[in-house]
Enzyme design. Structure first.
Site, PDB file in Angstrom:
ATOM      1  CB  ALA A  28      -0.913  -0.004   1.226  1.00 11.22           C
ATOM      2  CE  LYS A  29       2.687   7.434  -3.412  1.00 10.24           C
ATOM      3  NZ  LYS A  29       2.407   8.445  -2.379  1.00 10.24           N
ATOM      4  CD1 TRP A  30       2.452   2.446   3.618  1.00  8.93           C
ATOM      5  CD2 TRP A  30       0.672   2.659   4.963  1.00  8.93           C
ATOM      6  NE1 TRP A  30       2.068   1.181   3.996  1.00  8.93           N
ATOM      7  CE2 TRP A  30       0.982   1.284   4.823  1.00  8.93           C
ATOM      8  CE3 TRP A  30      -0.395   3.032   5.757  1.00  8.93           C
ATOM      9  CZ2 TRP A  30       0.240   0.290   5.455  1.00  8.93           C
ATOM     10  CZ3 TRP A  30      -1.129   2.052   6.394  1.00  8.93           C
ATOM     11  CH2 TRP A  30      -0.812   0.700   6.239  1.00  8.93           C
ATOM     12  CG  ASP A 175      -1.508   8.876  -2.007  1.00  7.67           C
ATOM     13  OD1 ASP A 175      -2.543   9.283  -2.528  1.00  7.67           O
ATOM     14  OD2 ASP A 175      -0.433   9.511  -2.029  1.00  7.67           O
TER      15      ASP A 175
END
Length: 358
Positions: A28-30, A175
Site C-alpha cells: 500500500a502507498k501510505w 494513496d
C-alpha cells in the site's frame, strides 16, 4: 551513533505508472510523512524525506520504536496518524509545531504510528546492496513481534491481491499501491520503484493565480468548488505547465484580473481569522515558512477540468493536473457533488492484511 548506514539518508523513491506492473512486490502507498529511522541503542533519529530531523515532533514514537525495533538498525517507513479508522494527513501536519508544549499535547491527544516497509541496516551489516527479497525477509524477522503503534507494512507478490488493495484501501485514506522489483537494491534518492495512484477528474472554477518564482509568468492556478451553501471554497492548485504555456496564460487570463477585490469570493484571504471559517488561499503554513503566497484574483468565470488523485477533507490532497478548459460549464455548476465518494474501509483491516508474501 555508530551504524553501518549513518544519517541523513534520503529515501528511495517511486515514479508514477498507469497500471500495476507484473512480477513485483506490492505494498500500500501510505499517506503520511516518509521517515528513515536510525536506532543505535537508546539513540533514535527520525529523518524526513529531505533528510531533515523529525524526532522532536514525535516524542511518543521514540519510546515506541525503542520497544519494537532491534537495538541497532536503520528502517524505512511512514509516520501516520489514524483518526476515525482512516489516515488523517491534516492532523499529521499539525505536529510540525515550534512549541514543545503543543507537540507534547498532540502526542497525547493524537498519537502517531509508524509503518515499517524496508530495512537498510541491521546490527553491523548494511543491507543497501541486498535485493528487496532479502531485505523484506530480514525486516519480517526483525519485526515479528512488533506491536502498535509500530506496524509491519503488508506486502504481496500477487498482482490480483494488489489490485484488490488498490480498490479497497483508498477508503482507509491510503494513496494507491507501490510496486518494487524483487531484485532491487536500496538506492537513496533514486526513483526505481513504481507508484500507481488513483486519478479522477473534476470541473473547477479558476479564481486566481500565483506568479512563477522565475518571473511574471503563471506559476499555478487557484481552484475553487462551491459548497452546499453556494460559497466558493479554495480546493487546491494546478501547476504543471510548460514555460511557454505559463507565459501564454498571463495574456489569456488578463481580461479576468480584478483591480478591486472587494467582490471576490476570497477577498478576506489576508485576514487570518477568515481562514478559520472558510478555505481560502494565501494562509501561511509551517511548511512554506516565508514563501510568498500572494496571488492575483480573477473574476471566477472560467472553468477548467483537472485530474486529481484523492481528497483530504474538502480539498485536493496533492497538486491537480490541468486537462482542458470547459467553456461549456458554468462556474455555479462546479460543486462538491460531482466528486466521487470513496467507500469507507477500516485501516485496522489494512494493517491486518498480512505481514509478508515474499
Amino acid at each position: 551513533m555508530d551504524l553501518p548506514v549513518m544519517p541523513p539518508v534520503l529515501p528511495m523513491l517511486a515514479k508514477s505508472v498507469a497500471k500495476i506492473p507484473p512480477g513485483m512486490q506490492y505494498e500500500a502507498k501510505w499517506d503520511g510523512f516518509r521517515a528513515i529511522v536510525h536506532r543505535d541503542g537508546d539513540e533514535i533519529q527520525l529523518g524526513s524525506r529531505t533528510g531533515k530531523p523529525l524526532t522532536r515532533y514525535f516524542p511518543e514514537l521514540v519510546s515506541a520504536l525503542k520497544e519494537n525495533l532491534p537495538d541497532r538498525c536503520v528502517v524505512d517507513g511512514e509516520i501516520v496518524i489514524v483518526h476515525g479508522g482512516r489516515l488523517d494527513f491534516d492532523r499529521l501536519t499539525e505536529r510540525i509545531h515550534p512549541a514543545k508544549s503543543r507537540v507534547d499535547l498532540l502526542a497525547s491527544t493524537t498519537p502517531a504510528s509508524f509503518v515499517a516497509f524496508d530495512l537498510l541496516a541491521l546490527g553491523d551489516r548494511s543491507l543497501l546492496d541486498a535485493p528487496l527479497t532479502d531485505r523484506r525477509s530480514a525486516l519480517c524477522s526483525a519485526l515479528s513481534t512488533t506491536r502498535p503503534p509500530v506496524h509491519l507494512a503488508p506486502a504481496t507478490t500477487d498482482p490480483a491481491l494488489a489490485q484488490q488493495w488498490f480498490e479497497q484501501f483508498e477508503g482507509a485514506g491510503l494513496d494507491g499501491v507501490v510496486a518494487k522489483p524483487l531484485d532491487l537494491p536500496y538506492r537513496p534518492d533514486a526513483r526505481l520503484m513504481f507508484k500507481i495512484k488513483h486519478e479522477r477528474t473534476a470541473d473547477v472554477v479558476v479564481a486566481g493565480f500565483r506568479f512563477h518564482k522565475s518571473g511574471p509568468i503563471v506559476g499555478s492556478l487557484l481552484l475553487g468548488l462551491h459548497d452546499d451553501r453556494g460559497a466558493l471554497q479554495h480546493v487546491g492548485v494546478c501547476a504543471a505547465f510548460p514555460m511557454k504555456r505559463r507565459a501564454e496564460l498571463v495574456g489569456e487570463l488578463a481580461p479576468l484580473r480584478m483591480e478591486d477585490v472587494s467582490n471576490h469570493p476570497w477577498a478576506a484571504w489576508a485576514e487570518e481569522s477568515a481562514h478559520e471559517s472558510a478555505r481560502l488561499p494565501g494562509a501561511q503554513s509551517r511548511w512554506t515558512g516565508k514563501k510568498d503566497l500572494s496571488w492575483v484574483p480573477l473574476r471566477p468565470e472560467r472553468v477548467c477540468e483537472v485530474a486529481y488523485d484523492h481528497m483530504e477533507g474538502d480539498r485536493f490532497r496533492h497538486t491537480a493536473q490541468f486537462r482542458r478548459w470547459r467553456p461549456d460549464r458554468t462556474p455555479e455548476s462546479c460543486t462538491y457533488a460531482q466528486l466521487d465518494e470513496v467507500v469507507g474501509y477500516d485501516l485496522a483491516a489494512v494493517l491486518g492484511a498480512g505481514p509478508a508474501a515474499v
